[in-house]
Enzyme design. Structure first.
Site, PDB file in Angstrom:
ATOM      1  N   CYS A 153       0.828  -1.226   0.000  1.00 48.19           N
ATOM      2  CA  CYS A 153       0.000   0.000   0.000  1.00 48.19           C
ATOM      3  C   CYS A 153       0.848   1.256   0.000  1.00 48.19           C
ATOM      4  CB  CYS A 153      -0.935   0.002   1.196  1.00 48.19           C
ATOM      5  SG  CYS A 153      -1.994  -1.451   1.238  1.00 48.19           S
ATOM      6  N   HIS A 201      -9.248   4.404  -0.792  1.00 43.34           N
ATOM      7  CA  HIS A 201      -7.921   3.785  -0.652  1.00 43.34           C
ATOM      8  C   HIS A 201      -7.687   2.769  -1.773  1.00 43.34           C
ATOM      9  CE1 HIS A 201      -4.334   2.124   0.928  1.00 43.34           C
ATOM     10  NE2 HIS A 201      -4.836   1.253   1.776  1.00 43.34           N
ATOM     11  N   ILE A 211     -12.658  -0.776  -0.538  1.00 42.88           N
ATOM     12  CA  ILE A 211     -12.097  -1.386  -1.748  1.00 42.88           C
ATOM     13  C   ILE A 211     -12.631  -0.570  -2.919  1.00 42.88           C
ATOM     14  CG2 ILE A 211     -12.298  -3.426  -3.226  1.00 42.88           C
ATOM     15  CD1 ILE A 211     -12.222  -5.027  -0.492  1.00 42.88           C
TER      16      ILE A 211
END
Lengths: 388, 388
Positions: A84, A335, A211
């Site tokens: 990430c 994200h 998601i």
């Protein structure tokens, strides 16, 4: 850094579930917006931050794929991956290409397509590749469960109730309302937070980032290149710093002292010759609310165990001591994992340009972004300053 | 490059099918060997070249995973991916970390585990991610078939028979005999080559590099760092250059003029202020024998259509005009995809150190490596010189 590096262009797609757009189109839209904003036509190099394309879209080799689609066939291009933290690491590769004298202009792109994968495997097994396959994932733990273990330990060790994490999510959602690129543009209440669906105790749905799909891009330039661009918006990169920790949680020296967060921030402060008090705005990595608390503590804004106090006291709000997640953060802006580090930088630059409209942090002159990979195994911190 | 960069350490594992070793152990063995060879204890940063771990080993985030396992917890670390050019691109990231003044010592590691994957998908679908998922792979073409299309076009366009490619494979196998790290340490004959099992016409088994496991590592240092290492072997990086092309073959301007090979080599020659004639040894990217011919042509060693002539005339042999694949190349040393670019560099450094024993190229002072991703979409070229 042997040369000055500036950010002269930013671009982004709205974050959401883009069932009608693949990686190529999402990436292109962000590249197009950033390059138009910069005033240059074509960069010397492209660095792509991406984590999951190889699994979920059966597509590696995004560097040339996106350089070509943007009309820049021939330029140098490569992907940088640090789970990430891929976006932040790609931006750092761009900084170095310029600082080394090997490029004059660079684009750092973060792009991730998490929905509608055509490749093998599910999104959850994809995200789990950020953790230790042999020592964690093989034994059945998911990525959210690893974060839940940290949050459980935090709550027990520091005697912090779950509700003290609520202000992180409330603040993020509140700031997302005015961000047209945010995924969740609606406020939430503490009550709604406390009653949200449990995912992996104590992490509930409103502790978690979504998601989603999205792409963000930033154009970097050398001081020399800027001489030919008198009208370019210029924000200077004061610091670019990375640090790592064990990938596996069980191997950490101390579970609640995220060493890489601290090491990366300390390195960045030293490069910029600044201290935490000098930071006007901080885009931190609130993938789960526990990470927001650990980030504030590791970066020296709060003492260990007191990150949630800052949130409860309103210090993280737009008018507070250190505003965080000013455009919605990972929680509410979204994200898209490998893209997030670049979104954070886009948000900081937006603030330093004074272009955040209703969300503008007053007199923001120095901004920091921090991108975290895994449960804290890679941390990339950048500090930027408005020029003039 | 604003600072000089040197290679002061090399390490590698033998290439093969390592059913008893995973990514972590393979990577560690190469890191351990390279760091011992360098005389330093711990680098400032680690860049990992890898293509397939996320699919085949369900493990992303190799930077911190391997930095920690090597005993270097905390240092900066990230993965660089450019399909089969990942190793070369990771080395280039290392060059820039030093040239930018942001690191004094760096390790570039290439590591790939292609056998015995625990993750989703097969090795063939993994390799296919180097090509264009939407415009090539979705329609059923495999990666070897794309190379076969190029080879068919080459043979027809330039009227070159298949047997003219034989010397590339014969030379590679011959050189591998004396390399203890090579996968296939046995000679082959032209007859054996011509009768090898057909894979995708005209590519047969002996035109193809193997599916295998391996890791190679290189330690880089700044000139400043070298002052504290009076005994270090020092090979200078004269050039580090990348270029790209369309990922999809159908989008190329001309099928047989690999533009990125030429652009990357030309950029490298310009940086090093050298021309093809100055190169004493050339580790090229013979993933399939067609790529060896295209690489020789694109780099200016042969005119278009005459790459195989050089091979037939013995000019690529150890005593020839431009020795290639001196330790066995991708064909016989092996091609653990994301690791290959670093193996190529290790082989060049071995030659420039005069440490290639029976395979030593006489008076080798300037060496070049070229790492190719996909069917030529990413090309990374490095030039090195022996000091003193």
């Amino acid at each position: 850094m042997l040369r000055d590096v500036y950010v002269i262009g930013i671009g982004q797609t709205p974050i959401g579930e883009w069932w009608d757009k693949g990686l190529r189109l999402l990436g292109f839209e962000a590249l197009k917006a950033a390059i138009a904003d910069s005033g240059i036509e074509k960069p010397d190099a492209l660095f792509v931050g991406n984590m999951l394309a190889e699994r979920l879209s059966s597509q590696a080799h995004l560097g040339p794929l996106l350089a070509d689609f943007a009309g820049w066939r021939g330029i140098e291009a490569a992907t940088v991956e640090a789970a990430c933290a891929s976006g932040g690491a790609a931006f750092q590769a761009g900084v170095r290409a310029i600082a080394s004298g090997m490029a004059e202009t660079v684009v750092a792109l973060g792009v991730e397509k998490m929905t509608d994968g055509m490749g093998d495997g599910s999104i959850l097994s994809g995200l789990a590749t950020a953790a230790d396959a042999d020592y964690e994932i093989m034994h059945g733990v998911t990525f959210v469960a690893l974060n839940a273990l940290m949050m459980q330990a935090y709550m027990r060790e520091y005697k912090v109730p779950h509700e003290n994490f609520a202000p992180f999510s409330v603040n993020a959602h509140q700031n997302a309302v005015n961000n047209p690129n945010a995924m969740f543009r609606k406020e939430i209440t503490v009550e709604k937070y406390l009653n949200a669906t449990m995912i992996s105790p104590p992490i509930n749905l409103l502790d978690s980032s979504p998601i989603c799909d999205g792409a963000a891009a930033v154009v970097l330039a050398s001081g020399d290149a800027l001489r030919n661009l008198p009208d370019a918006a210029r924000i200077k990169v004061l610091a670019s710093a990375s640090a790592t920790d064990s990938v596996s949680l069980a191997e950490r020296h101390k579970l609640l002292e995220a060493e890489a967060i601290k090491a990366s921030a300390d390195k960045a402060y030293a490069m910029a010759k600044l201290k935490p008090d000098d930071i006007d705005v901080f885009e931190l990595h609130d993938a789960f609310s526990i990470m927001a608390a650990l980030s504030l503590e590791g970066c020296g804004f709060a003492a260990p165990g007191h990150g949630t106090d800052m949130a409860c006291d309103g210090e993280i709000a737009l008018g507070g001591r250190i505003p965080v997640c000013t455009m919605g953060g990972l929680k509410a802006r979204g994200h898209p994992v490998g893209a997030t580090g670049v979104y954070e930088i886009v948000d900081v630059i937006t603030q330093l340009r004074g272009a955040a409209a209703a969300n503008q942090v007053k007199d923001a002159a120095i901004g920091m972004s921090q991108n975290i990979g895994g449960t804290g195994a890679t941390v990339v911190t950048h500090i930027f300053a408005r020029e003039g």
